[in-house]
Write a protein that holds these residues in place. Sequence first.
Motif, PDB file in Angstrom:
ATOM      1  N   ALA A 149       0.865  -1.174   0.000  1.00 14.70           N
ATOM      2  CA  ALA A 149       0.000   0.000   0.000  1.00 14.70           C
ATOM      3  C   ALA A 149       0.907   1.232   0.000  1.00 14.70           C
ATOM      4  N   MET A 150       0.338   2.366  -0.399  1.00 12.63           N
ATOM      5  CA  MET A 150       1.120   3.600  -0.446  1.00 12.63           C
ATOM      6  C   MET A 150       0.437   4.705   0.364  1.00 12.63           C
ATOM      7  N   PHE A 151       1.254   5.474   1.089  1.00 14.03           N
ATOM      8  CA  PHE A 151       0.826   6.748   1.661  1.00 14.03           C
ATOM      9  C   PHE A 151       1.466   7.841   0.823  1.00 14.03           C
ATOM     10  N   ARG A 152       0.621   8.717   0.288  1.00 10.26           N
ATOM     11  CA  ARG A 152       1.118   9.829  -0.533  1.00 10.26           C
ATOM     12  C   ARG A 152       0.744  11.151   0.138  1.00 10.26           C
ATOM     13  N   LEU A 153       1.722  12.005   0.317  1.00  8.02           N
ATOM     14  CA  LEU A 153       1.503  13.350   0.840  1.00  8.02           C
ATOM     15  C   LEU A 153       1.680  14.338  -0.303  1.00  8.02           C
ATOM     16  N   LYS A 154       0.621  15.076  -0.614  1.00  7.72           N
ATOM     17  CA  LYS A 154       0.675  16.080  -1.668  1.00  7.72           C
ATOM     18  C   LYS A 154       0.587  17.456  -1.031  1.00  7.72           C
ATOM     19  N   ILE A 155       1.705  18.167  -1.014  1.00  9.42           N
ATOM     20  CA  ILE A 155       1.802  19.493  -0.411  1.00  9.42           C
ATOM     21  C   ILE A 155       1.431  20.520  -1.467  1.00  9.42           C
ATOM     22  N   THR A 156       0.367  21.290  -1.203  1.00  9.35           N
ATOM     23  CA  THR A 156      -0.147  22.220  -2.210  1.00  9.35           C
ATOM     24  C   THR A 156       0.442  23.617  -2.110  1.00  9.35           C
ATOM     25  N   ASP A 157       1.080  23.941  -0.966  1.00  4.00           N
ATOM     26  CA  ASP A 157       1.708  25.256  -0.862  1.00  4.00           C
ATOM     27  C   ASP A 157       3.200  25.130  -1.154  1.00  4.00           C
ATOM     28  N   LYS A 158       3.844  26.271  -1.358  1.00  2.96           N
ATOM     29  CA  LYS A 158       5.271  26.260  -1.658  1.00  2.96           C
ATOM     30  C   LYS A 158       6.074  25.777  -0.452  1.00  2.96           C
ATOM     31  N   VAL A 159       7.095  24.993  -0.702  1.00  2.85           N
ATOM     32  CA  VAL A 159       7.982  24.555   0.366  1.00  2.85           C
ATOM     33  C   VAL A 159       8.949  25.697   0.687  1.00  2.85           C
ATOM     34  N   PRO A 160       9.065  26.119   1.946  1.00  2.00           N
ATOM     35  CA  PRO A 160      10.000  27.195   2.305  1.00  2.00           C
ATOM     36  C   PRO A 160      11.439  26.843   1.929  1.00  2.00           C
ATOM     37  N   GLU A 161      12.213  27.840   1.599  1.00  2.00           N
ATOM     38  CA  GLU A 161      13.563  27.605   1.101  1.00  2.00           C
ATOM     39  C   GLU A 161      14.505  27.026   2.144  1.00  2.00           C
ATOM     40  N   ASN A 162      14.172  27.152   3.435  1.00  4.90           N
ATOM     41  CA  ASN A 162      15.064  26.588   4.453  1.00  4.90           C
ATOM     42  C   ASN A 162      14.767  25.121   4.738  1.00  4.90           C
ATOM     43  N   VAL A 163      13.794  24.534   4.050  1.00  9.39           N
ATOM     44  CA  VAL A 163      13.490  23.107   4.224  1.00  9.39           C
ATOM     45  C   VAL A 163      14.345  22.301   3.246  1.00  9.39           C
ATOM     46  N   SER A 164      15.120  21.368   3.765  1.00 10.48           N
ATOM     47  CA  SER A 164      16.010  20.559   2.922  1.00 10.48           C
ATOM     48  C   SER A 164      15.486  19.148   2.686  1.00 10.48           C
ATOM     49  N   ARG A 165      14.764  18.608   3.673  1.00 12.19           N
ATOM     50  CA  ARG A 165      14.274  17.236   3.526  1.00 12.19           C
ATOM     51  C   ARG A 165      13.040  17.034   4.385  1.00 12.19           C
ATOM     52  N   MET A 166      12.325  15.972   4.049  1.00  7.55           N
ATOM     53  CA  MET A 166      11.130  15.585   4.790  1.00  7.55           C
ATOM     54  C   MET A 166      11.364  14.192   5.369  1.00  7.55           C
ATOM     55  N   HIS A 167      11.004  14.046   6.646  1.00  7.65           N
ATOM     56  CA  HIS A 167      11.164  12.758   7.304  1.00  7.65           C
ATOM     57  C   HIS A 167       9.797  12.154   7.577  1.00  7.65           C
ATOM     58  N   PHE A 168       9.622  10.895   7.168  1.00 11.27           N
ATOM     59  CA  PHE A 168       8.371  10.160   7.373  1.00 11.27           C
ATOM     60  C   PHE A 168       8.623   9.026   8.353  1.00 11.27           C
ATOM     61  N   PHE A 169       7.839   9.012   9.423  1.00  8.88           N
ATOM     62  CA  PHE A 169       7.903   7.927  10.405  1.00  8.88           C
ATOM     63  C   PHE A 169       6.502   7.347  10.524  1.00  8.88           C
ATOM     64  N   TYR A 170       6.375   6.022  10.374  1.00 12.49           N
ATOM     65  CA  TYR A 170       5.032   5.454  10.378  1.00 12.49           C
ATOM     66  C   TYR A 170       5.024   4.043  10.959  1.00 12.49           C
ATOM     67  N   THR A 171       3.945   3.764  11.664  1.00 12.44           N
ATOM     68  CA  THR A 171       3.710   2.455  12.265  1.00 12.44           C
ATOM     69  C   THR A 171       2.340   1.947  11.814  1.00 12.44           C
ATOM     70  N   GLY A 172       2.110   0.665  12.024  1.00 15.28           N
ATOM     71  CA  GLY A 172       0.851   0.047  11.619  1.00 15.28           C
ATOM     72  C   GLY A 172       0.997  -0.852  10.415  1.00 15.28           C
ATOM     73  N   GLY A 173       2.109  -0.730   9.689  1.00 16.51           N
ATOM     74  CA  GLY A 173       2.394  -1.590   8.552  1.00 16.51           C
ATOM     75  C   GLY A 173       3.573  -2.493   8.847  1.00 16.51           C
ATOM     76  N   SER A 174       4.232  -2.964   7.796  1.00 21.84           N
ATOM     77  CA  SER A 174       5.354  -3.880   7.962  1.00 21.84           C
ATOM     78  C   SER A 174       6.375  -3.657   6.857  1.00 21.84           C
ATOM     79  N   SER A 175       7.642  -3.873   7.177  1.00 24.37           N
ATOM     80  CA  SER A 175       8.706  -3.851   6.169  1.00 24.37           C
ATOM     81  C   SER A 175       9.152  -5.261   5.804  1.00 24.37           C
ATOM     82  N   THR A 176       8.482  -6.269   6.370  1.00 24.29           N
ATOM     83  CA  THR A 176       8.782  -7.672   6.102  1.00 24.29           C
ATOM     84  C   THR A 176       7.536  -8.333   5.522  1.00 24.29           C
ATOM     85  N   PHE A 177       7.718  -9.172   4.501  1.00 22.02           N
ATOM     86  CA  PHE A 177       6.586  -9.685   3.731  1.00 22.02           C
ATOM     87  C   PHE A 177       6.455 -11.197   3.838  1.00 22.02           C
ATOM     88  N   ASP A 178       5.232 -11.648   4.028  1.00 22.56           N
ATOM     89  CA  ASP A 178       4.878 -13.061   4.020  1.00 22.56           C
ATOM     90  C   ASP A 178       4.246 -13.371   2.667  1.00 22.56           C
TER      91      ASP A 178
END
Length: 275
Positions: free
Chosen positions: A136-165
């Motif tokens: 599954a995918m989580f997509r974040l669509k930011i509609t306003d301009k990103v400020p010039e002092n922002v260099s990266r975005m960090h995503f932290f999420y729980t409830g899913g898995s990084s290991t597959f059966d």
Amino acid sequence: MIDDPTEENGDGSRVVVRLNVDRLEMLPFAGAKSTRATDVKAVCSRLNLAVYQNGERIEQVNQESSSDTYGQLKVVLAPGQYTVAVIAHSGAKNAVMTNPEKITFDGKVTDTFYYYGELTVRGDTSQDLTLQRAVAMFRLKITDKVPENVSRMHFFYTGGSSTFDAVHGVGCVKSQQGELRDVVADMYEHGGVFEVYTFPRADSNVLSVTVKALDAGNNLLIEKQFPEVAVKRNMITQYQGSFFGGPPSGDNAKEDSICINWDSPDEWEQLDKSF
């Protein structure tokens, strides 16, 4: 582990089995939205095939999309009964497939497809396989301009898995997933789109997502939480809105939200949310 097995016996004690990745059963999350993806090379950069017998992995074949035979997997086996798992993904390394019920990946989860099934080998065999999407995918669509002092975005999420059966087609570990995404120049004028993936678990149908905007020194500038993000296989959950509190950029001000739902359970669907 082998990339292209060639050894076979003329007496029939070992025969050639060819497994061809015929198509991906779903559309890619990114790109064309009206036709199915039939070219695995256009979606995934790696293919991993594992063959199991009596619960043990006996062979693994790995391919990269740069190979001329990408999508045409070959293994040499003795006649008998086997199970096979095939994983298509774009990870940094090959999937670890020692156990088909606990397949792991190096680094982030990418758009991933899989096949798992029985294989009866009596003689030289060729079989076409159709892979299903695993994520599954989580997509974040930011509609306003990103400020010039922002260099990266960090995503932290729980409830899913990084290991597959692959046996049951679900995530199998309660993972805490974290990924960094760089801000590119165009986002300072037009906003941006960020996408992360997870393997949905049988015991969870929501993600809790925290998104942080960081400066060049990794200092926190702004943080937003999305605590109840619907998650299921084949589904994009898209959150769209002003992340930094500014007005919509010119490209986003009049954009309509399009949700495509397919009748077939093998096609992806999209759920749109505003924030």
